[in-house]
Design a protein around this motif. Structure first.
Motif, PDB file in Angstrom:
ATOM      1  N   LEU A  30       0.753  -1.100  -0.064  1.00 19.07           N
ATOM      2  CA  LEU A  30      -0.089   0.146  -0.092  1.00 19.07           C
ATOM      3  C   LEU A  30       1.156   1.214  -0.114  1.00 19.07           C
ATOM      4  CD1 LEU A  30      -2.631  -0.935   2.592  1.00 19.07           C
ATOM      5  CD2 LEU A  30      -2.999  -0.922   0.317  1.00 19.07           C
ATOM      6  N   PRO A  31       0.630   2.193  -0.861  1.00 17.03           N
ATOM      7  CA  PRO A  31       1.626   3.486  -1.139  1.00 17.03           C
ATOM      8  C   PRO A  31       0.976   4.522   0.179  1.00 17.03           C
ATOM      9  CG  PRO A  31      -0.104   3.400  -2.772  1.00 17.03           C
ATOM     10  CD  PRO A  31      -0.162   2.230  -1.887  1.00 17.03           C
ATOM     11  N   PRO A  36       5.565   2.145  -1.713  1.00 12.54           N
ATOM     12  CA  PRO A  36       5.074   1.485  -0.720  1.00 12.54           C
ATOM     13  C   PRO A  36       5.576   1.251   0.725  1.00 12.54           C
ATOM     14  CG  PRO A  36       6.274   0.255  -2.693  1.00 12.54           C
ATOM     15  CD  PRO A  36       5.986   1.768  -2.793  1.00 12.54           C
ATOM     16  N   LEU A  37       4.628   0.780   1.662  1.00 12.30           N
ATOM     17  CA  LEU A  37       5.092   0.749   3.050  1.00 12.30           C
ATOM     18  C   LEU A  37       6.662   0.165   3.024  1.00 12.30           C
ATOM     19  CD1 LEU A  37       1.969   0.140   4.947  1.00 12.30           C
ATOM     20  CD2 LEU A  37       3.533   1.839   5.334  1.00 12.30           C
ATOM     21  N   ILE A  38       6.483  -1.086   2.338  1.00 11.97           N
ATOM     22  CA  ILE A  38       7.916  -2.048   2.381  1.00 11.97           C
ATOM     23  C   ILE A  38       9.096  -1.168   1.864  1.00 11.97           C
ATOM     24  CG2 ILE A  38       7.536  -3.119   0.244  1.00 11.97           C
ATOM     25  CD1 ILE A  38       9.103  -4.554   3.464  1.00 11.97           C
ATOM     26  N   GLN A  39       8.901  -0.489   1.079  1.00  8.41           N
ATOM     27  CA  GLN A  39      10.154   0.546   0.609  1.00  8.41           C
ATOM     28  C   GLN A  39      10.577   1.488   1.370  1.00  8.41           C
ATOM     29  OE1 GLN A  39       9.836   2.099  -3.499  1.00  8.41           O
ATOM     30  NE2 GLN A  39      11.514   3.184  -3.146  1.00  8.41           N
ATOM     31  N   TYR A  40       9.739   2.123   2.300  1.00  6.69           N
ATOM     32  CA  TYR A  40      10.398   3.060   3.392  1.00  6.69           C
ATOM     33  C   TYR A  40      11.173   2.211   4.273  1.00  6.69           C
ATOM     34  CZ  TYR A  40       6.669   6.643   2.228  1.00  6.69           C
ATOM     35  OH  TYR A  40       6.128   7.573   1.486  1.00  6.69           O
ATOM     36  N   ALA A  41      10.641   0.900   4.537  1.00  7.47           N
ATOM     37  CA  ALA A  41      11.465   0.222   5.810  1.00  7.47           C
ATOM     38  C   ALA A  41      12.902  -0.212   5.105  1.00  7.47           C
ATOM     39  CB  ALA A  41      10.590  -1.116   6.108  1.00  7.47           C
ATOM     40  N   ILE A  42      12.827  -0.588   3.850  1.00  7.55           N
ATOM     41  CA  ILE A  42      14.036  -1.101   3.224  1.00  7.55           C
ATOM     42  C   ILE A  42      14.955   0.137   3.011  1.00  7.55           C
ATOM     43  CG2 ILE A  42      14.981  -1.820   1.188  1.00  7.55           C
ATOM     44  CD1 ILE A  42      13.646  -4.283   2.282  1.00  7.55           C
ATOM     45  N   CYS A 256       0.797   2.285  10.672  1.00 13.01           N
ATOM     46  CA  CYS A 256       0.073   1.979   9.219  1.00 13.01           C
ATOM     47  C   CYS A 256      -0.574   0.565   9.188  1.00 13.01           C
ATOM     48  CB  CYS A 256       1.277   2.259   8.221  1.00 13.01           C
ATOM     49  SG  CYS A 256       1.695   3.991   7.873  1.00 13.01           S
ATOM     50  N   GLY A 257      -0.527  -0.076  10.307  1.00 11.90           N
ATOM     51  CA  GLY A 257      -1.412  -1.048  10.305  1.00 11.90           C
ATOM     52  C   GLY A 257      -2.853  -0.764  10.660  1.00 11.90           C
ATOM     53  N   SER A 258      -2.946   0.431  11.169  1.00 10.95           N
ATOM     54  CA  SER A 258      -4.487   0.874  11.209  1.00 10.95           C
ATOM     55  C   SER A 258      -4.897   1.929  10.360  1.00 10.95           C
ATOM     56  CB  SER A 258      -4.695   1.489  12.636  1.00 10.95           C
ATOM     57  OG  SER A 258      -3.850   2.715  12.637  1.00 10.95           O
ATOM     58  N   LYS A 259      -5.961   2.036   9.934  1.00 10.73           N
ATOM     59  CA  LYS A 259      -6.460   3.089   8.859  1.00 10.73           C
ATOM     60  C   LYS A 259      -6.258   4.566   9.388  1.00 10.73           C
ATOM     61  CE  LYS A 259     -10.006   0.172   7.208  1.00 10.73           C
ATOM     62  NZ  LYS A 259     -11.346  -0.467   7.422  1.00 10.73           N
ATOM     63  N   GLU A 260      -6.365   4.698  10.657  1.00 13.74           N
ATOM     64  CA  GLU A 260      -6.111   6.198  11.247  1.00 13.74           C
ATOM     65  C   GLU A 260      -4.730   6.601  10.991  1.00 13.74           C
ATOM     66  OE1 GLU A 260      -7.801   3.647  12.852  1.00 13.74           O
ATOM     67  OE2 GLU A 260      -9.775   4.582  13.148  1.00 13.74           O
TER      68      GLU A 260
END
Ligand code: G1P
Length: 293
Positions: A30-31, A36-42, A256-260
């Motif tokens: 999800l961007p 996407p979220l995973i790219q921030y973590a990487i 980011c596991g929650s909508k808020e």
């Protein structure tokens, strides 16, 4: 002890909190604004000097592998169309010195189990764990702060933040003795305690540096909270043998596991975005002026 060269990303989770968006797409893809979220973590791990990324993945997660692979047709098309800036964006997702390894978690038995699934690739070294759901932003990237703490203490380091007392059920909670500003020598860690049972208000954020001994602890664990094999319980075991420190990181965390949390991250990172930030700020101001917020 060796420096931290490996990071493990548990990305097998089903992402049910984001259905229907995550029916056929990994939640880690999800961007937030344009990444996407995973790219921030990487990127956070890469900025901490880590080059070997271990993804503990599962069914329906192909898009993550594709994201960090070469996109031959796309790159050829962009080059032919002289879209050099876009080509640079696409190619910078995976710098040449970044290695990606994928391993599967066949059953969703919990975060501890996910870490154990990656253990063969850990090779007896200390390693980082990053939960991509937690988008972390700091002037100095959070994992870099943690690697610096590790270099000084040569022990496991867990990122923590103060959490509202009524929210302890969402987090691993640590307690211990303050060593200095931002650092606690951990004496207890409990997964998702009720507020009345919580030993403190220091909640674990999704960033860890762990010594390999934690893997032996996880191997021998019974199921914990929620019937899952909990990383927190593995760390509790490690505590009996080694020092573990909790580090109050400098920066912000978006759940980011929650909508808020996801929406908060989207709004705040859009405001900071060099291209769209100024226009987006005007847009938010216009919403305010028109009384819609
Ligand atoms: C996991 C960990 C928990 C930690 C949290 C941080 O929980 O088990 O200790 O505080 O991540 O996001 P989850 O949110 O996956 O239930």
């Amino acid at each position: 002890m060796k420096p931290i060269t490996k990071a493990l990303f548990p990305v097998a989770g089903l992402g049910t909190r984001f259905l229907p968006a995550t029916k056929a797409q990994p939640k880690e893809m999800l961007p937030v604004v344009d990444k996407p979220l995973i790219q921030y973590a990487i990127e956070e791990a890469y900025e901490a000097g880590i080059r070997e990324m271990i993804f503990v993945t599962g069914r329906t997660k192909r898009a993550i592998e594709d994201h960090f692979d070469m996109a031959y047709e796309l790159e050829t098309e962009l080059a032919a169309a002289n879209k050099h800036e876009l080509l640079r964006v696409v190619q910078s997702i995976k710098p040449d010195d970044l290695e990606c390894v994928f391993i599967r978690q066949p059953k969703m038995l919990g975060l501890g189990h996910a870490v154990l699934c990656g253990s063969l690739l850990i090779n007896g070294e200390p390693f980082a764990v990053l939960l991509a759901d937690d988008l972390m932003v700091g002037e100095k990237p959070i994992m870099r702060q943690m690697v610096e703490q590790y270099a000084e203490w040569r022990a496991s380091i867990i990122a923590v933040q103060e959490v509202p007392p009524e929210q302890t059920r969402r987090y691993g909670i640590v307690a211990g003795t303050p060593v200095r500003d931002r650092l606690v020598d951990v004496s207890r860690i409990v997964e998702k305690p009720a507020p009345e049972d919580a030993p403190s208000n220091l909640g674990v954020a999704g960033r860890y540096i762990l010594t390999p001994g934690v893997l032996d602890e996880i191997r021998n664990l019974p199921r914990g909270v929620g019937g899952e094999i909990q990383l927190t319980d593995g760390i509790a075991g490690l505590l009996r043998r080694e020092k573990v420190f909790a580090y109050r990181y400098e920066g912000r965390r978006y759940d980011c596991g929650s909508k808020e949390g996801f929406l908060q991250a989207s709004v705040e990172l859009a405001l900071e975005h060099p291209q769209i930030g100024p226009g987006f700020r005007d847009y938010l101001a216009s919403l305010r002026e028109s009384g819609r917020v």
